[in-house]
Design an enzyme around this catalytic site. Structure first.
Site, PDB file in Angstrom:
ATOM      1  N   HIS A  95      22.421  -7.958  63.962  1.00  0.00           N
ATOM      2  CA  HIS A  95      22.748  -9.238  64.600  1.00  0.00           C
ATOM      3  C   HIS A  95      21.509 -10.105  64.774  1.00  0.00           C
ATOM      4  O   HIS A  95      21.512 -11.041  65.578  1.00  0.00           O
ATOM      5  CB  HIS A  95      23.432  -8.971  65.944  1.00  0.00           C
ATOM      6  CG  HIS A  95      24.729  -8.238  65.760  1.00  0.00           C
ATOM      7  ND1 HIS A  95      25.928  -8.887  65.569  1.00  0.00           N
ATOM      8  CD2 HIS A  95      24.997  -6.913  65.664  1.00  0.00           C
ATOM      9  CE1 HIS A  95      26.892  -7.982  65.407  1.00  0.00           C
ATOM     10  NE2 HIS A  95      26.349  -6.779  65.453  1.00  0.00           N
ATOM     11  N   LYS A 153     -12.628  -6.451  67.903  1.00  0.00           N
ATOM     12  CA  LYS A 153     -13.075  -5.849  69.172  1.00  0.00           C
ATOM     13  C   LYS A 153     -14.461  -6.369  69.539  1.00  0.00           C
ATOM     14  O   LYS A 153     -14.733  -6.728  70.684  1.00  0.00           O
ATOM     15  CB  LYS A 153     -13.176  -4.324  69.022  1.00  0.00           C
ATOM     16  CG  LYS A 153     -11.884  -3.563  69.035  1.00  0.00           C
ATOM     17  CD  LYS A 153     -12.204  -2.066  69.093  1.00  0.00           C
ATOM     18  CE  LYS A 153     -11.053  -1.204  68.672  1.00  0.00           C
ATOM     19  NZ  LYS A 153     -11.387   0.199  68.508  1.00  0.00           N
ATOM     20  N   GLU A 174      -9.275  -1.713  76.730  1.00  0.00           N
ATOM     21  CA  GLU A 174      -7.964  -1.900  77.367  1.00  0.00           C
ATOM     22  C   GLU A 174      -7.642  -0.712  78.274  1.00  0.00           C
ATOM     23  O   GLU A 174      -7.231  -0.867  79.426  1.00  0.00           O
ATOM     24  CB  GLU A 174      -6.853  -2.021  76.307  1.00  0.00           C
ATOM     25  CG  GLU A 174      -6.919  -3.268  75.441  1.00  0.00           C
ATOM     26  CD  GLU A 174      -7.696  -3.051  74.154  1.00  0.00           C
ATOM     27  OE1 GLU A 174      -8.608  -2.180  74.134  1.00  0.00           O
ATOM     28  OE2 GLU A 174      -7.411  -3.765  73.173  1.00  0.00           O
ATOM     29  N   GLU A 218      -2.328   0.995  59.706  1.00  0.00           N
ATOM     30  CA  GLU A 218      -3.723   1.309  60.034  1.00  0.00           C
ATOM     31  C   GLU A 218      -4.272   2.324  59.033  1.00  0.00           C
ATOM     32  O   GLU A 218      -5.464   2.360  58.767  1.00  0.00           O
ATOM     33  CB  GLU A 218      -3.836   1.838  61.479  1.00  0.00           C
ATOM     34  CG  GLU A 218      -5.260   1.837  62.017  1.00  0.00           C
ATOM     35  CD  GLU A 218      -5.338   2.029  63.520  1.00  0.00           C
ATOM     36  OE1 GLU A 218      -5.353   1.028  64.270  1.00  0.00           O
ATOM     37  OE2 GLU A 218      -5.394   3.182  63.974  1.00  0.00           O
ATOM     38  N   GLY A 238      -6.520   9.248  65.851  1.00  0.00           N
ATOM     39  CA  GLY A 238      -5.755   8.684  66.967  1.00  0.00           C
ATOM     40  C   GLY A 238      -4.261   8.577  66.665  1.00  0.00           C
ATOM     41  O   GLY A 238      -3.413   8.981  67.466  1.00  0.00           O
ATOM     42  N   ARG A 239      -3.923   8.065  65.492  1.00  0.00           N
ATOM     43  CA  ARG A 239      -2.498   7.851  65.176  1.00  0.00           C
ATOM     44  C   ARG A 239      -1.793   9.131  64.734  1.00  0.00           C
ATOM     45  O   ARG A 239      -0.610   9.112  64.410  1.00  0.00           O
ATOM     46  CB  ARG A 239      -2.351   6.738  64.137  1.00  0.00           C
ATOM     47  CG  ARG A 239      -3.189   6.910  62.896  1.00  0.00           C
ATOM     48  CD  ARG A 239      -3.265   5.610  62.087  1.00  0.00           C
ATOM     49  NE  ARG A 239      -4.166   5.714  60.949  1.00  0.00           N
ATOM     50  CZ  ARG A 239      -5.484   5.527  61.000  1.00  0.00           C
ATOM     51  NH1 ARG A 239      -6.063   5.248  62.149  1.00  0.00           N
ATOM     52  NH2 ARG A 239      -6.227   5.619  59.911  1.00  0.00           N
ATOM     53  N   LYS A 269      -8.908   8.867  72.948  1.00  0.00           N
ATOM     54  CA  LYS A 269      -9.729   9.769  72.140  1.00  0.00           C
ATOM     55  C   LYS A 269     -11.218   9.512  72.417  1.00  0.00           C
ATOM     56  O   LYS A 269     -11.977  10.426  72.647  1.00  0.00           O
ATOM     57  CB  LYS A 269      -9.401   9.552  70.658  1.00  0.00           C
ATOM     58  CG  LYS A 269     -10.207  10.422  69.735  1.00  0.00           C
ATOM     59  CD  LYS A 269      -9.782  10.250  68.289  1.00  0.00           C
ATOM     60  CE  LYS A 269     -10.810  10.958  67.393  1.00  0.00           C
ATOM     61  NZ  LYS A 269     -10.494  10.837  65.983  1.00  0.00           N
TER      62      LYS A 269
HETATM   63  O1  LIG Z   1      -7.607   6.710  71.807  1.00  0.00           O
HETATM   64  P1  LIG Z   1      -8.595   5.607  71.817  1.00  0.00           P
HETATM   65  O2  LIG Z   1      -9.982   6.076  71.477  1.00  0.00           O
HETATM   66  O3  LIG Z   1      -8.574   4.875  73.127  1.00  0.00           O
HETATM   67  O4  LIG Z   1      -8.225   4.593  70.685  1.00  0.00           O
HETATM   68  C1  LIG Z   1      -6.992   3.914  70.689  1.00  0.00           C
HETATM   69  C2  LIG Z   1      -6.666   3.309  69.370  1.00  0.00           C
HETATM   70  O5  LIG Z   1      -7.683   2.416  68.967  1.00  0.00           O
HETATM   71  C3  LIG Z   1      -7.895   2.499  67.571  1.00  0.00           C
HETATM   72  O6  LIG Z   1      -9.110   3.155  67.345  1.00  0.00           O
HETATM   73  C4  LIG Z   1      -7.997   1.160  66.908  1.00  0.00           C
HETATM   74  O7  LIG Z   1      -7.137   0.229  67.410  1.00  0.00           O
HETATM   75  C5  LIG Z   1      -6.736   3.339  67.072  1.00  0.00           C
HETATM   76  O8  LIG Z   1      -6.995   3.966  65.880  1.00  0.00           O
HETATM   77  C6  LIG Z   1      -6.551   4.269  68.216  1.00  0.00           C
HETATM   78  O9  LIG Z   1      -5.322   4.923  68.140  1.00  0.00           O
END
Ligand SMILES: O=P(O)(O)OC[C@H]1O[C@](O)(CO)[C@@H](O)[C@@H]1O
Length: 538
Positions: A373, A502, A204, A342, A256-257, A198
């Site tokens: 199990h 972060k 990452e 979250e 995002g979620r 987003k």
């Molecule tokens: O889509 P992005 O901006 O890479 O963010 C990834 C994820 O990081 C967060 O902002 C926090 O971990 C989530 O809410 C989101 O889904």
């Protein structure tokens, strides 16, 4: 509302000796009355300690919290995400024939245009008219994390029977093992890489995206031609070198979620095709319509939320388990962990005051029967009850393996029955006596075989795990989170709690390569020094 919370607490206190089975004895129709359905989805909440009084109080709570007004505000585009000053309109992504106005503008033409571009791209990739530099695309790698990974990954696994497009892979972790293991064995000339973010700044995802680009550049002349970007930061995607024809944007009013319904779901659309993806959206939209129209007492999202509130905030059970008896819902618990924790794992209310009540519970789970199990021992005999949320489809997708499905279903129903019924000492003693035990040894062995029972569970029964049903389930849980958030008085749509870690990660990084880092605490500095020593040991 305080008064209702107090009455709920008294209602619970008065239940000290109550067994769920007593509620069935008292009301022979309980199994039907505490079972609510909508559009083929059945939600059984009868195996809980919610009695008529508790149910009425919980419904009063939802009403007093203003769930209906808040719901209408959300759907109409009001900026209910107050700490980020944003609307919450992921529902617009699944209602393509609808109309929503934000700041005087209809948002839908853009949503529809993006959906049409996605569908056209998916069609071209699936029929080979869009190809890689070595021919038809065989593999799609979605690089994203959090909401840009969990939703599409969960949905792609869930819809495996509908998967007739390229193979899909998901890379999320910054651990190089993730991308290395995924790319190994793939052909860069026939692989499409989707960078799903987003913000297009998540460390990452951008680290993995650059690694994938280097991998691709080792084999093809124009790596960017096999990249797609999904983002609401469209300007940043061009800096990365991705042509605007393969950039699918969305607005900041999609959290995002909550984003699997739009461009972030592209990998799912590539796998199953635009028609099945549309059915997934239709399932979500059907749940939206139900949520908007059904009275509170008949609304599945409201009832699911109220059982959650009853179990966590009133009964004090610290966690809840989501137990899909469907192996293809393997990633549903992980998906729901982000969606629920979250969203509602917060300690400050919308107005900035301290929350006066516990926020959301720990959510965890695993498909049955595997969980049986592993951790069901604790669920049945541990000292802390875990409310269980079972999910079961009446039909599988393997008619030739129907006997598997019947066994699976029998296990699901047996677990909720066992949790409620338990086994008392007398019964356990009889079992031990039948084995020939006597005296103190009989007593000792029998005690280990007692199941306290009276452990609550709910069951969500669906006809079959189709794209439509998956859409219903995901939208159901989204709205459950919304209702719980409104009742708790918090903002379910921000996530400030992920920021500090972060920020510190960026400051810790130099410490690991020998920097001074006086700003860090002694333990962190000590661990960093040990890390460096171990790392450079031969
Ligand atoms: O889509 P992005 O901006 O890479 O963010 C990834 C994820 O990081 C967060 O902002 C926090 O971990 C989530 O809410 C989101 O889904």
């Amino acid at each position: 509302m305080n008064d209702i919370w107090t009455r709920l607490a008294s209602c619970r206190a008065a239940q000290e000796d109550l067994r769920i089975s007593d509620l069935f004895d008292a009301n022979p129709a309980r199994a039907e009355v505490f079972c609510t359905s909508a559009d083929g989805l059945v939600f059984d909440w009868s195996k809980t300690t919610i009695d008529d009084t508790a149910r009425d109080l919980l419904l009063d709570l939802a009403e007093a919290a203003g769930v209906e007004a808040r719901r209408d505000a959300m759907f109409s585009g009001a900026r209910i995400n107050e700490t980020e000053n944003r609307a919450v309109l992921h529902t617009a992504l699944r209602n393509l024939s609808g109309s929503v106005t934000l700041d005087g503008q209809d948002v839908m033409p853009k949503v529809r245009e993006t959906f049409d571009r996605m569908a056209a791209f998916a069609g071209a990739l699936r029929d080979g008219s869009y190809a890689g530099q070595g021919g038809k695309i065989t593999d799609v790698v979605n690089i994203g994390i959090g909401g840009s990974d969990l939703g599409p990954y969960m949905a792609a696994l869930a819809l495996a029977p509908y998967h007739d497009g390229p193979r899909t892979h998901f890379v999320s972790n910054v651990d190089g093992a993730d991308i290395a293991d995924t790319l190994r064995g793939l052909n860069p000339e026939t692989t499409l890489v989707i960078v799903a973010s987003k913000t297009f700044t998540t460390i990452e995802t951008m680290t993995n995206a650059r690694t994938a680009r280097d991998w691709m550049a080792g084999s093809v002349t124009d790596p960017a031609a096999q990249f797609v970007a999904l983002s609401s930061a469209v300007d940043k995607t061009s800096e990365f070198g991705i042509d605007s024809s393969r950039v699918f944007g969305f607005e900041d009013w999609v959290g995002g979620r909550y984003s699997v319904w739009g461009p972030i779901g592209l990998s799912v659309m590539l796998a199953v095709g635009a028609d099945d993806f549309s059915d997934f959206l239709a399932g979500g939209a059907a749940m939206d319509a139900h949520f908007r129209q059904a009275p509170l007492a008949q609304s599945l999202p409201v009832l699911l939320a109220l059982t959650g509130i009853w179990h966590h905030q009133v009964c004090g059970y610290p966690t809840r388990a989501v137990l899909p008896y469907d192996n293809r819902l393997l990633r549903l618990p992980a998906y729901l962990q982000q969606l629920e924790m979250e969203s509602n794992g917060k300690r400050v209310a919308m107005d900035g005051s301290d929350l006066e009540i516990d926020s959301g519970p720990v959510v965890w789970g695993e498909p049955g029967t595997n969980g049986q199990h592993a951790f069901y021992q604790l669920i049945h005999q541990g000292t802390t009850p875990v409310p269980c949320e079972f999910i079961l489809a009446a039909r599988g997708h393997e008619p030739e393996l129907e006997h598997h499905h019947i066994l699976l279903a029998a296990n699901c129903l047996a677990q909720s029955e066992a949790l409620m019924r338990g086994r008392d000492l007398e019964e356990a003693r009889k079992l031990m006596a039948a084995k020939g035990l006597t005296g103190a040894e009989l007593d000792r062995q029998a005690r280990h075989r007692v199941f306290p029972g009276n452990r609550p569970s709910t069951t969500l029964l669906i006809p079959q795990l189709t794209p439509f049903a998956l859409g219903q389930i995901i939208a159901l849980y989204e709205h459950r989170v919304f209702v719980e958030g409104v009742i708790l008085g918090l903002n379910s749509y921000d996530q400030w709690g992920v920021e500090l870690g972060k920020e510190l990660a960026l400051q810790v990084e130099p410490l690991l390569s020998g920097g001074m880092g006086d700003d860090h605490d002694p333990s962190t500095r000590h661990l960093a020094r040990l890390f460096r020593e171990l790392r450079y040991q031969a």
